[in-house]
Design an enzyme around this catalytic site. Structure first.
Site, PDB file in Angstrom:
ATOM      1  CG  ASP A 479      65.807 -16.853  61.023  1.00 23.41           C
ATOM      2  OD1 ASP A 479      65.121 -16.803  60.113  1.00 23.41           O
ATOM      3  OD2 ASP A 479      66.213 -17.788  61.565  1.00 23.41           O
ATOM      4  CG  MET A 480      60.325 -12.561  59.374  1.00 21.45           C
ATOM      5  SD  MET A 480      59.039 -13.466  58.792  1.00 21.45           S
ATOM      6  CE  MET A 480      59.339 -13.526  57.202  1.00 21.45           C
ATOM      7  CG  ASN A 481      62.533 -18.459  61.668  1.00 26.74           C
ATOM      8  OD1 ASN A 481      62.704 -18.963  60.664  1.00 26.74           O
ATOM      9  ND2 ASN A 481      63.277 -18.161  62.575  1.00 26.74           N
ATOM     10  CG  ASP A 549      66.234 -23.516  57.385  1.00 25.27           C
ATOM     11  OD1 ASP A 549      67.353 -22.539  57.446  1.00 25.27           O
ATOM     12  OD2 ASP A 549      65.346 -23.434  57.964  1.00 25.27           O
TER      13      ASP A 549
HETATM   14  C1  GLA Z   1      65.517 -20.615  60.906  1.00 19.04           C
HETATM   15  C2  GLA Z   1      66.761 -20.420  60.024  1.00 19.04           C
HETATM   16  C3  GLA Z   1      67.841 -21.359  60.501  1.00 19.04           C
HETATM   17  C4  GLA Z   1      67.868 -21.148  62.037  1.00 19.04           C
HETATM   18  C5  GLA Z   1      66.782 -21.270  62.767  1.00 19.04           C
HETATM   19  C6  GLA Z   1      67.116 -21.000  64.181  1.00 19.04           C
HETATM   20  O1  GLA Z   1      64.840 -21.858  60.632  1.00 19.04           O
HETATM   21  O2  GLA Z   1      66.583 -20.484  58.770  1.00 19.04           O
HETATM   22  O3  GLA Z   1      69.061 -21.089  59.834  1.00 19.04           O
HETATM   23  O4  GLA Z   1      68.678 -19.751  62.270  1.00 19.04           O
HETATM   24  O5  GLA Z   1      65.804 -20.376  62.422  1.00 19.04           O
HETATM   25  O6  GLA Z   1      65.769 -21.013  64.849  1.00 19.04           O
END
Ligand code: GLA
Length: 743
Positions: A479-481, A549
């Site tokens: 992931d990368m948020n 998401d």
């Molecule tokens: C992001 C991802 C989600 C989940 C969350 C966890 O938003 O897109 O699918 O993994 O992080 O913090």
């Protein structure tokens, strides 16, 4: 030979059965673009395509010659300042402050096959016969800089892959301020520009606009390719639709900042460019150093958007994605994120996994929250060791319990990020990207690790390696948020800060490469707050990505439809989630949620222990269905038939290579009353095969289904009685299964 060079006219012609791409060495020894489009015959000379007229106010290259002006000659890789007044493909700052360039033709090589791009993702061939590469070498003699333009034409696909490499062969220090992967000048402007735009939870909406004079561009300065604009544009002839008309696609195999720009001059010439975004990019090139651009992929179709998409699907699925899972159907997974968020412990996870296993699910994915002090999003990122309060047996113990159940085990990481409340940050505050003496902005309470620093990449590799090496892990969600801000690297000098954003992405690629090399049996799924880094660069390392998401079935119709413009079904992470949906609070039937999610990698993202018995039965049937049909869905040929952006119904279908099987997905958002009878014309079937059609329980020949159409009339036609398989109400959907009889 798909690359012809005519010595007397100094013309290059790249061609296969479908496309031609022609350019030549001009009178000034620079390169001029002559034609890109549907295949034409090879001729000795295409000079008649070079139109030159004297025009007032133009800057001309040769004394006493008012014809040769770079402003009006279509070029191959233009520079600014010697007559061309538009934005250039390349810009180099020289020691004396000048930016004037003159790259002249020196030599060329043609070879079978395609070279790897060092440290960068790129399409590849499995046999040299699949493609031919032309490298044209140009030199600016004054500054002793070499430019190599590389073109690979695929033998069996209407595809040209392009990149450029710039080398400083002289003594002076050069600074590269702009280096596009491709540039192409087209003779008119009668196109619509198509782009995939959006934001979090509404990724890759298809947008079209008519080209106008001036610049129209999309791009990213976020440090990732982004959910705002995908690194893709297409130019479609006015009137081009899904199945008819000309369209050219341009897709960038890169995951960081990019620019896709179309500049139309007032003589209606259209210049398309694609490459790393020049803002925040400058690359000092000392003597002997070189810079390699990422690759851009041009696809041509004269049969509408669907053919363009199918070409990208085939190329990216078979010659960009790599590894064991490239050709394998994907495991049906359960991900605990929407089912538990941060609130779980080992018992809860094993309980979910046990039920999931009983339902037929093959892979359990433990999402965010298993490491460090990660009980919310304020802490823990960077500390890649198990949280023993939640998981007393660690990841190794948990993964063993899950695999003992007969399921595979997968784990979530966010390798590039750190929370200030973490052991890693306390030990290495200098490892984040932050500008000295300036405030640092956060995103989801987290900061970006300096992946342009190889020491940081190695540390994260070792931390991940330890967890993976100790456990039975066969899947990783990476992931990368957050987007980047205040970018500055403590590991780089003041004159090297313009390298950081690109080197960061190279660091991400390096970590991926090290992990997939050491763990070739792990399936990677890329993710960035859903689909904010869903790009071809990622597909080289992770054959699937979390599409969005937003797991609502109705929203997903648009997201998956838009994503299919470029990316194959096998790359789209898609899950059935609980209702009311967590993003839009909508209640859709569980069968519709599955009917949408089947067109992807398929899995569940809910607490299976909260399903009632009836729902469990449905889920078991869904899993059986997917196991039976996933080969067809993930590796068949995909057709878009009705767009969710244009009406109440969405229809798409997938056809097996041998045309013996097909599945039509039919989705109707709102229930209507006393509506019309409906049909949809199918595609890709064998006209002479007789197909058994489920639901309608009819036998129809392919020609009938493709020309007359499949009848999709349902209970909304006529009085609203529940006489059509109970499919009344909003958010209904059906899958028609087609099987060729006696074949
Ligand atoms: C992001 C991802 C989600 C989940 C969350 C966890 O938003 O897109 O699918 O993994 O992080 O913090």
């Amino acid at each position: 030979m798909p690359v012809a060079y005519n010595e007397s006219s100094r013309t290059f012609h790249l061609f296969n059965n479908e496309i031609s791409y022609i350019f030549k060495v001009l009178e000034n020894n620079q390169l001029g673009q002559l034609y890109y489009g549907k295949r034409i015959g090879d001729r000795n000379n295409f000079d008649h395509l070079l139109e030159m007229r004297p025009r007032a106010m133009t800057v001309c290259a040769f004394e006493s010659n008012r014809l040769f002006s770079l402003e009006h000659i279509k070029q191959e890789y233009p520079a600014y300042g010697t007559g061309d007044m538009r934005l250039p493909a390349i810009d180099i700052l020289q020691e004396n402050g000048s930016r004037i360039l003159d790259f002249q033709f020196k030599d060329f090589h043609v070879y079978q096959g395609k070279k790897k791009l060092p440290s960068l993702p790129a399409t590849y061939v499995e046999s040299e016969k699949e493609a031919t590469t032309l490298e044209v070498i140009l030199v600016d003699k004054l500054i002793q800089a070499e430019l190599v333009l590389s073109y690979t034409i695929f033998e069996q696909m209407p595809v040209i892959a392009r990149n450029a490499c710039i080398k400083n062969l002289g003594d002076q220090q050069l600074v590269l301020d702009r280096a596009m992967a491709l540039s192409v000048d087209l003779p008119d402007m009668d196109y619509e520009m198509i782009e995939l735009t959006g934001a979090w939870s509404r990724e890759r909406t298809v947008k079209k606009r008519k080209l106008e004079h001036g610049i129209q561009a999309i791009g990213s300065l976020r440090g990732c390719s982004s959910n705002a604009y995908n690194p893709f544009i297409a130019l479609a002839r006015n009137g081009c639709d899904e199945y008819a008309g000309e369209v050219m696609g341009f897709s960038f195999v890169y995951s960081g900042n990019f620019l896709a720009q179309v500049e139309v001059d007032t003589f209606d010439v259209t210049r398309v460019m694609m490459g790393i975004h020049p803002h925040s990019f400058n690359w000092p090139l000392a003597s002997g150093e070189s810079f390699q651009t990422p690759e851009a992929i041009m696809v041509y179709s004269d049969q509408g958007l669907n053919k363009m998409s199918q070409t990208y699907h085939k190329l990216y699925r078979t010659r960009l994605a790599r590894g064991k899972y490239r050709d394998l159907t994907r495991p049906i997974l359960i991900n605990n994120w929407e089912g538990t968020y941060f609130d779980f412990d080992e018992d809860k996870i094993v309980g979910m996994a046990t039920t999931a296993r009983d339902l037929g699910i093959e892979l359990f994915v433990l999402d965010d929250g298993w490491f460090g002090k990660r009980n919310d999003d304020f802490a823990g990122l960077g500390d890649w060791y198990p949280n023993l309060d939640k998981l007393p047996n660690g990841i190794s113990g948990l993964s063993k319990k899950i695999t003992d159940l007969g399921m595979a085990f997968g784990l979530w990481f966010e390798p590039e990020m750190v929370n200030k409340d973490s052991d890693l940050y306390r030990k290495h505050p200098e490892w984040t990207l932050e500008t000295p003496n300036r405030h640092s902005s956060h995103g989801r309470n987290q900061y970006v690790l300096d992946f342009s620093n190889p020491e940081v990449v190695s540390h994260i590799f070792e931390a991940m390696d330890k967890v993976i090496g100790d456990s039975n892990i066969t899947y990783i969600k990476w992931d990368m948020n957050r987007c980047m801000s205040e970018v500055y690297s403590a590991s780089h000098g003041s004159n090297e800060q313009g390298k950081v954003m690109h080197e960061y992405i190279l660091g991400v690629y390096e970590l991926y490469e090290r992990l997939i090399t050491k763990y070739p049996d792990i399936l990677f799924e890329s993710c960035a707050s859903g689909g904010a880094r869903f790009d071809p660069g990622m597909m080289y390392y992770a054959p699937q990505g979390w599409t969005s998401d937003d797991t609502d079935a109705v929203e997903r119709l648009k997201i998956q439809y838009g994503t299919s413009m470029v990316y194959p079904i096998s790359s789209m992470g898609s899950h059935v989630s609980a209702i009311p949906n967590h993003q839009v609070r909508r209640n859709t039937p569980i069968q519709t949620r599955a009917n949408v999610a089947y067109f992807g990698t398929f899995g569940y993202e809910l607490n299976v222990n909260e399903l009632d018995e009836q729902e469990k039965k449905l889920v078991m049937a869904q899993i059986d269905f997917m196991k039976e049909h996933r080969n067809l869905i993930q590796f068949g040929t995909f057709y878009r038939l009705k767009s969710p952006f244009e009406g109440n119904e969405t229809v798409w279908m997938v056809v097996s290579e041998d045309q013996k099987q097909a599945i039509v997905g039919y989705y109707r958002v709102l229930q209507q009353v006393n509506s019309n009878y409906r049909r949809v014309k199918l595609m890709g079937l064998n006209p002479d095969y007789e197909y058994e059609v489920s639901i309608n329980n009819t036998l129809n020949y392919g020609d009938e289904l493709m020309n007359v159409g499949l009848i999709t009339t349902d209970g909304s036609s006529g009085e609203p009685v529940d006489h059509y398989n109970g499919l009344n109400g909003d958010y209904q959907s059906r899958l028609y299964i087609l099987k060729a009889k006696n074949q």
